[in-house]
Design a protein around this motif. Sequence first.
Motif, mmCIF file in Angstrom:
data_model
loop_
_atom_site.group_PDB
_atom_site.id
_atom_site.type_symbol
_atom_site.label_atom_id
_atom_site.label_comp_id
_atom_site.label_asym_id
_atom_site.label_seq_id
_atom_site.Cartn_x
_atom_site.Cartn_y
_atom_site.Cartn_z
ATOM 1 N N ALA A 149 -12.922 108.562 69.589
ATOM 2 C CA ALA A 149 -12.248 108.432 70.882
ATOM 3 C C ALA A 149 -11.153 107.382 70.750
ATOM 4 N N ILE A 150 -9.965 107.717 71.265
ATOM 5 C CA ILE A 150 -8.819 106.810 71.190
ATOM 6 C C ILE A 150 -7.998 106.923 72.468
ATOM 7 N N ALA A 151 -7.046 106.009 72.631
ATOM 8 C CA ALA A 151 -6.124 106.070 73.772
ATOM 9 C C ALA A 151 -4.818 105.400 73.392
ATOM 10 N N GLY A 152 -3.772 105.743 74.128
ATOM 11 C CA GLY A 152 -2.471 105.142 73.878
ATOM 12 C C GLY A 152 -1.530 105.371 75.041
ATOM 13 N N LEU A 153 -0.343 104.783 74.912
ATOM 14 C CA LEU A 153 0.725 104.941 75.902
ATOM 15 C C LEU A 153 1.897 105.644 75.242
ATOM 16 N N ALA A 154 2.510 106.575 75.968
ATOM 17 C CA ALA A 154 3.696 107.269 75.480
ATOM 18 C C ALA A 154 4.606 107.552 76.670
ATOM 19 N N ASN A 155 5.799 106.986 76.655
ATOM 20 C CA ASN A 155 6.776 107.209 77.711
ATOM 21 C C ASN A 155 6.200 106.886 79.093
ATOM 22 N N GLY A 156 5.390 105.862 79.179
ATOM 23 C CA GLY A 156 4.794 105.467 80.454
ATOM 24 C C GLY A 156 3.617 106.318 80.884
ATOM 25 N N THR A 157 3.178 107.231 80.038
ATOM 26 C CA THR A 157 2.034 108.095 80.322
ATOM 27 C C THR A 157 0.848 107.598 79.512
ATOM 28 N N VAL A 158 -0.309 107.512 80.153
ATOM 29 C CA VAL A 158 -1.515 107.078 79.455
ATOM 30 C C VAL A 158 -2.211 108.312 78.881
ATOM 31 N N LEU A 159 -2.591 108.227 77.603
ATOM 32 C CA LEU A 159 -3.229 109.338 76.907
ATOM 33 C C LEU A 159 -4.625 108.920 76.458
ATOM 34 N N PHE A 160 -5.639 109.645 76.916
ATOM 35 C CA PHE A 160 -7.023 109.384 76.529
ATOM 36 C C PHE A 160 -7.529 110.567 75.717
ATOM 37 N N THR A 161 -8.213 110.292 74.617
ATOM 38 C CA THR A 161 -8.782 111.336 73.772
ATOM 39 C C THR A 161 -10.289 111.116 73.697
ATOM 40 N N LEU A 162 -11.036 112.062 74.261
ATOM 41 C CA LEU A 162 -12.497 111.977 74.337
ATOM 42 C C LEU A 162 -13.153 113.042 73.466
ATOM 43 N N PRO A 163 -14.393 112.796 73.049
ATOM 44 C CA PRO A 163 -15.164 113.848 72.377
ATOM 45 C C PRO A 163 -15.360 115.057 73.295
ATOM 46 N N GLY A 164 -15.806 116.150 72.707
ATOM 47 C CA GLY A 164 -15.885 117.405 73.436
ATOM 48 C C GLY A 164 -17.131 117.656 74.262
ATOM 49 N N SER A 165 -18.081 116.766 74.263
ATOM 50 C CA SER A 165 -19.299 117.025 75.042
ATOM 51 C C SER A 165 -19.113 116.627 76.501
ATOM 52 N N PRO A 166 -19.756 117.358 77.419
ATOM 53 C CA PRO A 166 -19.674 116.973 78.827
ATOM 54 C C PRO A 166 -20.181 115.547 79.067
ATOM 55 N N GLY A 167 -21.208 115.133 78.333
ATOM 56 C CA GLY A 167 -21.736 113.779 78.493
ATOM 57 C C GLY A 167 -20.713 112.725 78.111
ATOM 58 N N ALA A 168 -20.005 112.956 77.018
ATOM 59 C CA ALA A 168 -18.970 112.004 76.598
ATOM 60 C C ALA A 168 -17.842 111.955 77.617
ATOM 61 N N CYS A 169 -17.488 113.096 78.175
ATOM 62 C CA CYS A 169 -16.440 113.129 79.207
ATOM 63 C C CYS A 169 -16.886 112.379 80.449
ATOM 64 N N LYS A 170 -18.122 112.603 80.852
ATOM 65 C CA LYS A 170 -18.648 111.903 82.028
ATOM 66 C C LYS A 170 -18.690 110.400 81.785
ATOM 67 N N ASP A 171 -19.205 109.984 80.651
ATOM 68 C CA ASP A 171 -19.294 108.553 80.349
ATOM 69 C C ASP A 171 -17.911 107.924 80.239
ATOM 70 N N GLY A 172 -17.000 108.593 79.541
ATOM 71 C CA GLY A 172 -15.647 108.067 79.393
ATOM 72 C C GLY A 172 -14.954 107.904 80.728
ATOM 73 N N TRP A 173 -15.105 108.908 81.596
ATOM 74 C CA TRP A 173 -14.480 108.825 82.922
ATOM 75 C C TRP A 173 -15.153 107.755 83.774
ATOM 76 N N GLN A 174 -16.465 107.859 83.941
ATOM 77 C CA GLN A 174 -17.190 106.980 84.873
ATOM 78 C C GLN A 174 -17.158 105.512 84.466
ATOM 79 N N GLU A 175 -17.218 105.256 83.176
ATOM 80 C CA GLU A 175 -17.361 103.878 82.715
ATOM 81 C C GLU A 175 -16.039 103.188 82.378
#
Length: 176
Positions: free
Chosen positions: A125-151
Amino acid sequence: MAKINPDVDFIPLNIAVMVVSDSRDESDDKSGKMLEKLLTADGHNLAEKKIVIDDIYEIRAAVSQWIADPDVHAVITTGGTGLTGRDVTPEAMKVLYDKEIEGFGEVFRMISYDLIKTSTIQSRAIAGLANGTVLFTLPGSPGACKDGWQEIIKHQLDVRVMPCNLVQMMPRFKEK
């Protein structure tokens, strides 16, 4: 729990979601649907959702369009972060960054460790900024998406969160 500044109004952001998968389509996508549900429940707007195959150039092309669109404030990708030969999302994303947000991956793995122990070392999982846009890269499981978003993500995409958040860094929302 995040500390909220009651003197600041919530700003709904336009967030694009990309599901990276060779095997999913809209009928069986769980992670993208999870992200869509979570971000809209928290008051944000789904700018667009795409499902793309595990291909560096297709991922970059789609994300580049969102980065260039002033109406897209953030992008969340899910999938393609593992260690197999087809998992190329981090490689596709990193080259697009103006700046990497190293702490995102570190915090994601810290949270994940409490749930899946040492298996979290396989998360890229990684994240960055590009042209003022925030980019988040999460694993493909629903649990990882939920944890990444909620936490993490929902707090950093809320302009009211103190002492700082990523919305304050977006050029279109900076105080004049």
